[in-house]
Design a protein around this motif. Structure first.
Motif, mmCIF file in Angstrom:
data_model
loop_
_atom_site.group_PDB
_atom_site.id
_atom_site.type_symbol
_atom_site.label_atom_id
_atom_site.label_comp_id
_atom_site.label_asym_id
_atom_site.label_seq_id
_atom_site.Cartn_x
_atom_site.Cartn_y
_atom_site.Cartn_z
ATOM 1 N N ILE B 79 -11.075 4.033 -3.044
ATOM 2 C CA ILE B 79 -10.616 3.726 -1.522
ATOM 3 C C ILE B 79 -10.014 4.897 -1.232
ATOM 4 O O ILE B 79 -9.066 5.575 -1.863
ATOM 5 C CB ILE B 79 -10.182 2.439 -1.315
ATOM 6 C CG1 ILE B 79 -9.776 2.188 -0.118
ATOM 7 C CG2 ILE B 79 -8.566 2.500 -1.953
ATOM 8 C CD1 ILE B 79 -11.048 1.187 0.483
ATOM 9 N N ILE B 81 -7.564 5.704 2.103
ATOM 10 C CA ILE B 81 -7.075 5.304 3.618
ATOM 11 C C ILE B 81 -6.241 6.386 4.131
ATOM 12 O O ILE B 81 -5.659 6.252 5.255
ATOM 13 C CB ILE B 81 -6.329 4.202 3.463
ATOM 14 C CG1 ILE B 81 -5.290 4.182 2.489
ATOM 15 C CG2 ILE B 81 -7.041 2.748 3.081
ATOM 16 C CD1 ILE B 81 -4.201 3.109 2.608
ATOM 17 N N ILE B 132 -3.932 7.231 -11.281
ATOM 18 C CA ILE B 132 -2.782 6.414 -10.466
ATOM 19 C C ILE B 132 -3.795 5.768 -9.144
ATOM 20 O O ILE B 132 -4.883 5.922 -9.035
ATOM 21 C CB ILE B 132 -2.106 7.398 -9.664
ATOM 22 C CG1 ILE B 132 -0.981 8.338 -10.794
ATOM 23 C CG2 ILE B 132 -0.954 6.376 -8.823
ATOM 24 C CD1 ILE B 132 -0.307 9.182 -9.851
ATOM 25 N N GLN B 133 -3.280 4.542 -9.009
ATOM 26 C CA GLN B 133 -4.253 3.857 -8.017
ATOM 27 C C GLN B 133 -4.787 4.448 -6.923
ATOM 28 O O GLN B 133 -3.654 4.985 -6.072
ATOM 29 C CB GLN B 133 -3.714 2.466 -7.751
ATOM 30 C CG GLN B 133 -3.996 1.452 -8.836
ATOM 31 C CD GLN B 133 -2.276 0.786 -9.129
ATOM 32 O OE1 GLN B 133 -1.436 1.158 -8.942
ATOM 33 N NE2 GLN B 133 -2.624 -0.273 -10.086
ATOM 34 N N PHE B 135 -5.200 3.414 -4.033
ATOM 35 C CA PHE B 135 -4.760 3.109 -2.841
ATOM 36 C C PHE B 135 -3.704 3.547 -2.528
ATOM 37 O O PHE B 135 -3.226 3.941 -1.396
ATOM 38 C CB PHE B 135 -4.762 1.541 -2.811
ATOM 39 C CG PHE B 135 -4.387 0.583 -1.520
ATOM 40 C CD1 PHE B 135 -5.391 0.191 -0.798
ATOM 41 C CD2 PHE B 135 -2.979 0.490 -1.295
ATOM 42 C CE1 PHE B 135 -4.958 -0.228 0.360
ATOM 43 C CE2 PHE B 135 -2.829 -0.153 -0.260
ATOM 44 C CZ PHE B 135 -3.567 -0.642 0.818
ATOM 45 N N ILE B 136 -2.603 3.574 -3.567
ATOM 46 C CA ILE B 136 -1.182 3.929 -3.466
ATOM 47 C C ILE B 136 -1.322 5.791 -3.070
ATOM 48 O O ILE B 136 -0.488 6.110 -2.300
ATOM 49 C CB ILE B 136 -0.528 3.686 -4.773
ATOM 50 C CG1 ILE B 136 -0.394 2.440 -4.988
ATOM 51 C CG2 ILE B 136 0.938 4.541 -4.604
ATOM 52 C CD1 ILE B 136 0.325 1.431 -3.989
ATOM 53 N N VAL B 137 -2.141 6.155 -3.762
ATOM 54 C CA VAL B 137 -2.069 7.771 -3.618
ATOM 55 C C VAL B 137 -2.591 8.010 -2.098
ATOM 56 O O VAL B 137 -1.762 8.715 -1.354
ATOM 57 C CB VAL B 137 -3.011 8.519 -4.490
ATOM 58 C CG1 VAL B 137 -3.165 9.825 -4.082
ATOM 59 C CG2 VAL B 137 -2.595 8.231 -5.940
ATOM 60 N N LEU B 139 -2.407 6.104 0.337
ATOM 61 C CA LEU B 139 -1.746 5.409 1.450
ATOM 62 C C LEU B 139 -0.573 6.435 1.451
ATOM 63 O O LEU B 139 -0.066 6.937 2.550
ATOM 64 C CB LEU B 139 -0.837 4.107 0.778
ATOM 65 C CG LEU B 139 0.269 3.401 1.733
ATOM 66 C CD1 LEU B 139 -0.353 3.053 2.939
ATOM 67 C CD2 LEU B 139 0.868 2.477 1.018
ATOM 68 N N ALA B 140 0.059 7.058 0.518
ATOM 69 C CA ALA B 140 1.317 7.942 0.559
ATOM 70 C C ALA B 140 0.603 9.461 1.196
ATOM 71 O O ALA B 140 1.186 10.130 2.306
ATOM 72 C CB ALA B 140 1.616 8.472 -0.966
ATOM 73 N N MET B 142 -1.476 9.117 3.658
ATOM 74 C CA MET B 142 -1.592 8.943 4.998
ATOM 75 C C MET B 142 -0.110 8.966 5.562
ATOM 76 O O MET B 142 -0.235 9.822 6.621
ATOM 77 C CB MET B 142 -2.092 7.438 5.108
ATOM 78 C CG MET B 142 -2.150 6.812 6.574
ATOM 79 S SD MET B 142 -2.343 5.219 6.808
ATOM 80 C CE MET B 142 -0.994 4.429 6.499
#
Lengths: 353, 370
Positions: B79, B81, B132-133, B135-137, B139-140, B142
């Motif tokens: 994913i 984002i 690393i997941q 989503f977290i990467v 999100l950071a 973003m």
């Protein structure tokens, strides 16, 4: 090395606690008085505590509560609910609507909160049903409410941003007379204790982890896997309603666009920083709550360093990436191997893995 | 289901039932066409105007581009984002570069692509090689992009660079179609340059997904990482390239956005990542990975945006109705996909259908009847 210490060094709380420690040390070096707590009198004549420490603890209240629920959802379903901000806006709108249509007394506030709770649980069950019964990825399932949630909140109050003002509401949002600690902090403590008691005295923790680790085998051992997932979303609904009500009580109005904006991202971050796998399974509520306070401490630190509120995100991102890199298994393994090579104790390294 | 899907994807033979990708794609295309025809019949007016149809492209070219990037990442099971944030950063950086630093149009394009590729590179390394997941990467990513946008400039900026403005205002006239204005004059339909870029991206991504080794690897990795590894596919490198491509496309998307609005603003492309995810889902991409298509994503964007036109045409002008209907449409597609795939997975869905509706090619059903 002490056995207890050794056990601790392998726990998932090491990295979050270490990051929090670093943040505190950094702040102390920068400004010795950063964490000093002052006793002052506020506008209403109450003796209250104030200072950066209190504002960190106070400001992270909503996030900490939602992070608790998000941890359970993550653990059971292996995905995240991205609709919490929208759901909190809905719960807050219901809270305000009930308050506005009645004379504000303590029972009415309680009733309004319960109404918000019921609505949030209904929306939580909607998400939960999509995830548990229709086997849709949680992020996708909650994308629906993420898109439609805030407009629904707007619609509940007839398209306005109504205000409610009452000294009783201030008791929830700021201080109860005679108690110098902000009420949201007390609510977080009560809620945290309540949830940990439930986890300690029921099978919820065991079942949730079982479903998260291997849903199929959990089902074969007789656990109602779909039910557990649904339950975790409903618990998150309660968390969302509490946070939404606190958020409304703080400022005395509901703005569906800005209430708890972007909290879903922060909550997921709190879960991840707390060392929980975002793929489900074993979880630590303490870790998530610490994660929430790390995020808030970081924000307050950056504000104190005169970083503009819009640019905070960029610095936050760098710190977050640093934390997840440190806690990533590959880096940990590499660090262990490096330590083994430096200390010349390769045997212990294999044990650690 | 995975093996069936995978074998169908590889062989594409006539005896195979339609693949999941193909089925979801055809549902999306049919829904869009049905929706548009219905809108033309009920409300006529604007929907009969070709310019309004083309305006869906004009206004959402950037969304098409970034959705294609997301499709690639989602097919590989990841994913991203950060795309909305990158879009905003690119618009702001390009405007500041053009106006304050005397940049050229070509240079600003290079800057846009560079920013996108840099984000993709870093995120790809963190996700695939450090495990690393995603989503977290992202999100950071973003957060970083949005924060950087305001660091570059807090105030919204509008580009005044002459060559750029001329480039931005260039319209391509489509010969033969158009509408008649109030005074009876013929107004030809026009499209912006960004649309050409968006269509090119869709075609390129479709080609990559269908005919390159990297594209086929993406489906394999997203379908089942373990089996892909056993087949000798370099899973990490495939994931890395998927994120690199997504970042690169987000860079292009940012430039296309800039070509449309001509302004850099920190609130540009807010929530675009969620719209892009929604478009990809409506277009038949599964977040679980292994199923998806860039053409489907194109129709996903068109469907999503056409809903807004229909909602406005039906008299619900309050802005919140658009979000609510978008949510409902999303809900409909998500449930539809879930039900269709679950039934197909059990193998019972096909048998319940009448003979003429079975998901088989014509020759195949002839074999059955004879």
């Amino acid at each position: 090395m002490d056995n207890g210490l050794k056990k601790f060094s392998r726990s998932q709380l090491v990295v979050p606690l270490f990051s929090l420690f670093l943040l505190i040390v950094f702040n102390l070096i920068r400004d010795v008085g950063f964490f000093s707590v002052i006793v002052t009198t506020n506008n209403e004549g109450n003796t209250v505590l104030s200072g950066n420490l209190i504002s960190i603890l106070n400001g992270a209240s909503e996030l900490a509560i939602i992070a608790i629920g998000m941890t359970l959802v993550t653990a059971s379903s292996g995905g995240q609910d991205i609709s919490v901000g929208a759901a909190a806006a809905i719960a807050g709108s219901v809270f305000v609507r009930v308050l506005r249509e009645n004379q504000i007394t303590m029972p009415i506030i309680l009733a309004a909160f319960l109404a918000g709770c019921v609505v949030a649980i209904i929306f939580g069950s909607f998400n939960g049903t999509l995830v548990a019964a229709f086997k849709i990825q949680p992020m996708i399932a909650t994308l629906i409410l993420f898109t439609a949630g805030r407009p629904i909140a707007y619609w509940i109050n007839g398209g306005a941003t109504p205000t409610v003002s009452s000294s009783l509401l201030n008791y929830i949002g700021s201080f109860i007379p005679g108690i110098p600690i902000p009420t949201p902090i007390i609510i977080v403590i009560i809620f945290g204790v309540l949830v940990s008691l439930v986890l300690r005295f029921t099978n919820l923790r065991l079942y949730t982890q079982a479903v998260g680790i291997n849903e199929r085998s959990a089902r074969l051992t007789g656990i109602n896997a779909a039910g557990i997932k649904l339950l975790s979303f409903m618990i998150l609904g309660v968390c969302v309603a509490i946070s939404g009500s606190i958020g409304v009580s703080r400022i005395g109005l509901i703005n569906h666009e800005t209430l708890l904006l972007d909290i879903e991202m922060d909550a997921i971050l709190a879960v991840a920083i707390g060392g929980n796998s975002l793929g489900g399974g074993k979880f630590s509520l303490t870790g998530s709550v610490i994660g929430a306070y790390i995020i808030q401490a970081l924000t307050i630190t950056l504000y104190a360093m005169k970083v503009s509120s819009t640019a905070v995100k960029a610095y936050k991102a760098i710190v977050i990436i640093a934390i997840v890199i440190i806690s990533s298994p590959i880096v940990k393994e590499y660090a262990l191997r490096l330590r083994g090579r430096l200390l010349g104790k390769p045997k212990e390294v294999t044990e650690n893995q | 289901m995975i093996s069936r899907n995978f074998s169908a994807a590889i062989s594409g033979g006539k005896r195979e039932p339609i693949s999941n990708t193909g089925l979801l794609l055809s549902i999306t295309i049919c829904t869009f066409i049905g929706m548009y025809v219905l809108a033309m019949l009920i409300w006529g007016g604007g929907f009969l105007n070709p310019q309004q149809f083309l305006d869906i492209f004009n206004n959402n070219a950037f969304l098409i581009v970034i959705s294609c990037g997301l499709t690639v990442v989602m097919i590989a099971g990841g994913i991203d984002i950060s795309v909305g944030g990158i879009t905003a950063l690119v618009t702001m950086a390009c405007v500041v570069y053009l106006d304050d630093h005397g940049g050229s149009v070509i240079g600003s394009m290079g800057l846009a692509l560079g920013i996108g590729a840099a984000f993709g590179l870093v995120q790809g390394i963190l996700i695939s090689y450090l495990d690393i997941q995603p989503f977290i990467v992202t999100l950071a990513g973003m957060f970083f992009a949005k924060g950087m946008t305001t660091i570059v400039s807090v105030a919204p900026r509008t580009a005044v660079h002459e060559a750029f403005v001329a480039f931005k205002q260039f319209r391509i006239v489509i010969p033969g179609i158009g509408s008649f204005g109030k005074s009876g004059n013929f107004i030809p339909a026009k499209i912006e340059i960004g649309v050409i870029a968006a269509i090119a991206v869709v075609l390129a991504v479709t080609a990559i997904l269908k005919w390159t080794r990297f594209g086929r690897n993406l489906y394999a990795v997203g379908g089942n990482k373990q089996s892909a590894l056993m087949l000798g596919i370099n899973v990490k490198r495939t994931k890395f390239y998927s994120h690199l491509l997504s970042g690169f496309l987000a860079g292009i998307g940012g430039y296309v956005y800039l070509l449309h609005t001509g302004a850099g603003n920190a609130s540009n492309a807010t929530a675009a990542e969620m719209q892009a995810i929604a478009s990809a889902i409506i277009g038949g991409t599964l977040l679980t990975g292994g199923v998806g298509n860039a053409i489907g994503t194109l129709f996903g964007v068109l469907s999503l945006k056409n809903i807004n036109n229909i909602v406005i045409a039906s008299g619900l002008r309050e802005p919140y109705w658009q979000s609510i209907t978008t949510g409902l449409i999303l809900c409909f597609f998500i449930l539809l996909q879930s039900v269709v795939l679950a039934l197909r997975g059990k193998g019972s869905f096909n048998q319940q259908l009448p003979e003429w509706l079975k998901f088989r090619d014509k020759e195949d059903s002839k074999d059955l009847t004879s």
